[in-house]
Each structure stands twice: as C-alpha cells, then as structure tokens.
Design a protein around this motif. Structure first.
Motif, PDB file in Angstrom:
ATOM      1  N   MET A 228      21.304 -12.494  -9.535  1.00 52.90           N
ATOM      2  CA  MET A 228      20.253 -12.291  -8.517  1.00 52.90           C
ATOM      3  C   MET A 228      18.926 -12.939  -9.258  1.00 52.90           C
ATOM      4  N   SER A 229      18.040 -13.857  -8.162  1.00 54.46           N
ATOM      5  CA  SER A 229      16.803 -14.523  -8.709  1.00 54.46           C
ATOM      6  C   SER A 229      15.858 -13.727  -8.765  1.00 54.46           C
ATOM      7  N   ARG A 230      14.797 -13.897  -9.734  1.00 49.08           N
ATOM      8  CA  ARG A 230      13.791 -13.134  -9.903  1.00 49.08           C
ATOM      9  C   ARG A 230      12.811 -12.750  -8.684  1.00 49.08           C
ATOM     10  N   LYS A 231      12.742 -13.797  -7.699  1.00 51.13           N
ATOM     11  CA  LYS A 231      12.213 -13.478  -6.412  1.00 51.13           C
ATOM     12  C   LYS A 231      12.920 -12.258  -5.680  1.00 51.13           C
TER      13      LYS A 231
ATOM     14  N   ARG B 291      11.670  -8.921  -4.259  1.00 45.52           N
ATOM     15  CA  ARG B 291      11.551  -8.708  -2.827  1.00 45.52           C
ATOM     16  C   ARG B 291      12.175  -7.390  -2.779  1.00 45.52           C
ATOM     17  N   ARG B 292      13.345  -7.083  -3.242  1.00 42.91           N
ATOM     18  CA  ARG B 292      14.180  -5.844  -3.032  1.00 42.91           C
ATOM     19  C   ARG B 292      13.205  -4.608  -3.453  1.00 42.91           C
ATOM     20  N   GLU B 293      12.380  -4.706  -4.356  1.00 41.87           N
ATOM     21  CA  GLU B 293      11.553  -3.614  -4.776  1.00 41.87           C
ATOM     22  C   GLU B 293      10.462  -3.378  -3.872  1.00 41.87           C
ATOM     23  N   LEU B 294      10.028  -4.519  -3.450  1.00 44.46           N
ATOM     24  CA  LEU B 294       8.874  -4.500  -2.499  1.00 44.46           C
ATOM     25  C   LEU B 294       9.240  -3.898  -1.104  1.00 44.46           C
ATOM     26  N   LEU B 295      10.397  -4.169  -0.630  1.00 44.27           N
ATOM     27  CA  LEU B 295      11.017  -3.837   0.493  1.00 44.27           C
ATOM     28  C   LEU B 295      11.196  -2.109   0.375  1.00 44.27           C
ATOM     29  N   ALA B 296      11.686  -1.727  -0.910  1.00 49.19           N
ATOM     30  CA  ALA B 296      12.198  -0.459  -0.858  1.00 49.19           C
ATOM     31  C   ALA B 296      10.895   0.388  -0.852  1.00 49.19           C
ATOM     32  N   ALA B 297       9.771  -0.023  -1.396  1.00 52.02           N
ATOM     33  CA  ALA B 297       8.505   0.743  -1.354  1.00 52.02           C
ATOM     34  C   ALA B 297       8.079   0.819   0.040  1.00 52.02           C
ATOM     35  N   ARG B 298       8.289  -0.353   0.840  1.00 50.09           N
ATOM     36  CA  ARG B 298       7.887  -0.186   2.187  1.00 50.09           C
ATOM     37  C   ARG B 298       8.633   0.846   3.064  1.00 50.09           C
ATOM     38  N   ARG B 299       9.820   0.657   2.639  1.00 55.56           N
ATOM     39  CA  ARG B 299      10.683   1.947   3.319  1.00 55.56           C
ATOM     40  C   ARG B 299      10.225   3.314   3.228  1.00 55.56           C
ATOM     41  N   LEU B 300       9.353   3.758   2.030  1.00 54.87           N
ATOM     42  CA  LEU B 300       8.983   4.694   1.565  1.00 54.87           C
ATOM     43  C   LEU B 300       7.637   5.342   2.467  1.00 54.87           C
ATOM     44  N   LEU B 301       7.256   4.482   3.321  1.00 56.12           N
ATOM     45  CA  LEU B 301       5.905   4.513   3.970  1.00 56.12           C
ATOM     46  C   LEU B 301       6.336   5.352   5.210  1.00 56.12           C
ATOM     47  N   THR B 302       5.414   6.419   5.632  1.00 57.87           N
ATOM     48  CA  THR B 302       5.611   7.002   6.731  1.00 57.87           C
ATOM     49  C   THR B 302       5.316   6.441   8.126  1.00 57.87           C
ATOM     50  N   SER B 303       5.504   6.635   9.113  1.00 56.89           N
ATOM     51  CA  SER B 303       5.033   6.081  10.370  1.00 56.89           C
ATOM     52  C   SER B 303       3.658   6.253  10.339  1.00 56.89           C
ATOM     53  N   GLY B 304       3.034   7.630  10.129  1.00 54.05           N
ATOM     54  CA  GLY B 304       1.652   7.644   9.948  1.00 54.05           C
ATOM     55  C   GLY B 304       0.803   6.774   9.190  1.00 54.05           C
ATOM     56  N   ASP B 305       1.535   6.467   7.982  1.00 54.18           N
ATOM     57  CA  ASP B 305       0.881   5.616   6.872  1.00 54.18           C
ATOM     58  C   ASP B 305       0.889   4.181   7.573  1.00 54.18           C
ATOM     59  N   VAL B 306       1.929   3.766   8.350  1.00 53.59           N
ATOM     60  CA  VAL B 306       1.911   2.456   8.925  1.00 53.59           C
ATOM     61  C   VAL B 306       0.750   2.327   9.816  1.00 53.59           C
TER      62      VAL B 306
ATOM     63  N   GLU C 218       0.569  -4.149  -2.443  1.00 52.19           N
ATOM     64  CA  GLU C 218       1.293  -5.261  -2.567  1.00 52.19           C
ATOM     65  C   GLU C 218       0.575  -6.502  -3.136  1.00 52.19           C
ATOM     66  N   VAL C 219      -0.716  -6.170  -3.485  1.00 48.62           N
ATOM     67  CA  VAL C 219      -1.505  -7.220  -4.182  1.00 48.62           C
ATOM     68  C   VAL C 219      -1.038  -6.975  -5.655  1.00 48.62           C
ATOM     69  N   VAL C 220      -0.356  -8.107  -6.198  1.00 45.56           N
ATOM     70  CA  VAL C 220       0.309  -7.833  -7.584  1.00 45.56           C
ATOM     71  C   VAL C 220      -0.411  -8.694  -8.562  1.00 45.56           C
ATOM     72  N   ALA C 221      -0.254  -8.532  -9.737  1.00 41.85           N
ATOM     73  CA  ALA C 221      -0.511  -9.472 -11.009  1.00 41.85           C
ATOM     74  C   ALA C 221       0.138 -10.961 -10.834  1.00 41.85           C
ATOM     75  N   ARG C 222       1.370 -10.959 -10.555  1.00 36.68           N
ATOM     76  CA  ARG C 222       1.982 -12.084 -10.440  1.00 36.68           C
ATOM     77  C   ARG C 222       3.215 -12.216  -9.601  1.00 36.68           C
ATOM     78  N   VAL C 223       3.601 -13.223  -8.608  1.00 35.32           N
ATOM     79  CA  VAL C 223       4.893 -13.254  -7.931  1.00 35.32           C
ATOM     80  C   VAL C 223       5.513 -14.421  -8.530  1.00 35.32           C
ATOM     81  N   PRO C 224       6.824 -14.522  -8.532  1.00 31.78           N
ATOM     82  CA  PRO C 224       7.525 -15.744  -9.024  1.00 31.78           C
ATOM     83  C   PRO C 224       7.498 -16.672  -7.832  1.00 31.78           C
ATOM     84  N   GLU C 225       7.303 -17.901  -8.638  1.00 28.26           N
ATOM     85  CA  GLU C 225       6.941 -19.162  -7.533  1.00 28.26           C
ATOM     86  C   GLU C 225       7.860 -20.249  -7.907  1.00 28.26           C
ATOM     87  N   GLU C 226       7.894 -20.976  -6.947  1.00 25.09           N
ATOM     88  CA  GLU C 226       8.669 -22.349  -7.052  1.00 25.09           C
ATOM     89  C   GLU C 226       7.721 -23.723  -6.412  1.00 25.09           C
TER      90      GLU C 226
END
Length: 193
Positions: free
Chosen positions: A1-4, A8-23, A165-173
């Motif tokens: 699996m690529s770094r990107k 992505r998987r980690e960030l989407l997992a974190a979003r799934r933890l947000l409640t409707s109220g948070d959103v 979701e503002v992070v130190a560095r994202v993988p780029e192409e």
C-alpha cells in the motif's frame, strides 16, 4: 500500500470517530470563518462542493455565499472521474448521485466552467504546513487543478478541514498543487504559492 493510501486510511478512520454533533458544530464555525475570507467575500463566482458524511460541512457556507449573490458552481462527477459543473440553486435542488454524493439538478455547464471561478473550494483529507493538499485519491480535483493551470487561471484555492487535519507533511507527487489557504473551525492558514 502506498504512503498516500496509508495516510488517507488513517485520516478517514479519525473522521469516522467524529460525532454528528462534532460535525454540525464544526460546519457552523467553518461557514462563518470561510465566509469572512477576502478570497470568498470578494468573489463573484466560487466553485465549491457539497460535503457528505463526516467531511467538514459546506452546506451553510454554500447558502451564505448564494444569499450574498455569489454564483456558486458545484461539481457533477462524470463517468471518467472528471468534473462537470452546475449552478447551485439551493438545497432543494440537490439530488443523490453515485458514491453517496449530492449534485445540483440544473443545467450542466461543462468542465471548463470552473475557469470562471474567482475561488475554488477543494475537498481534502489534510493540508500540510507548506500548503500541499491530500485528497481522496480519485483524481477529479487533480484534473480541475491541471485545467486551471493550462488555462492560466489563478483562482484562490481554499480547503476546509477539521482542526487536526492540518499536519506537518503529506505525501506528494509531481502533479500535486499547493493551495492558498486552509480554513478549520479554529483558524485560517495562508500559504505562498
């Protein structure tokens, strides 16, 4: 699996933890903060998108822009993953589309309609401190950014994110483009590009 893909998987997992109220709470703060951005406040046309699920909410912002008389363009996903555009005429004129998306029900304006935008709101999963954006990986907005560059168009590129979701560095192409600003419920960051 690529770094990107891993990031992505980690960030989407974190979003799934947000409640409707948070959103909902984040969406209200985002709408207020983003609407005050000079890039959006002074725009005549804004290309945006309709948030779904746990994405940072855009609904209130779309309505605020439209109420101010801004022409808001929304994407329509085509079969090849490129984007067509249609004018936003209000929440009652959005219809379900593939992949759980909502799209405007009006006249299709063509992929080049985005060239008229003074600002483009880009969906994303993260932006790093250099202004590099990590999208979902479908390539639709990479095509939009390439179309803008090929036409010599330079709208303000803005991403709405959750605070973490503002992070130190994202993988780029090589095809990735930096953005001008990121807006979260707590802050606005600008980048020089």
């Amino acid at each position: 699996m690529s770094r990107k893909a891993l990031v992505r998987r980690e960030l989407l997992a974190a979003r799934r933890l947000l409640t409707s109220g948070d959103v909902v709470e984040a969406a209200e703060l985002l709408a207020s903060r983003a609407a005050a951005l000079p890039e959006l406040a002074d725009a005549r046309t804004v290309a945006a998108y309709v948030s779904v699920g746990r994405e940072p909410g855009t609904h209130a912002l779309l309505d605020a822009l439209r109420t101010r008389g801004v022409r808001v363009l929304l994407p329509v996903l085509m079969a090849d993953n490129d984007l067509d555009w249609a004018a936003y005429r209000g929440a009652g004129h959005l219809e379900p589309a593939g992949r759980g998306l909502l799209e405007p029900d009006g006249e299709r304006l063509g992929p080049d309609a985005v060239l008229e935008a003074d600002a483009v709101l880009l969906p994303g999963l993260a932006v790093d401190r250099r202004g590099m954006r990590l999208g979902r990986g479908g390539g639709s907005y990479d095509r939009v950014l390439a179309r803008l560059a090929a036409a010599g168009a330079h709208p303000a590129l803005v991403v709405l994110l959750h605070d973490d979701e503002v992070v130190a560095r994202v993988p780029e192409e090589p095809h990735d483009h930096p953005v001008d600003a990121v807006v979260t419920p707590a802050r606005t960051l600008r980048f020089v590009r």
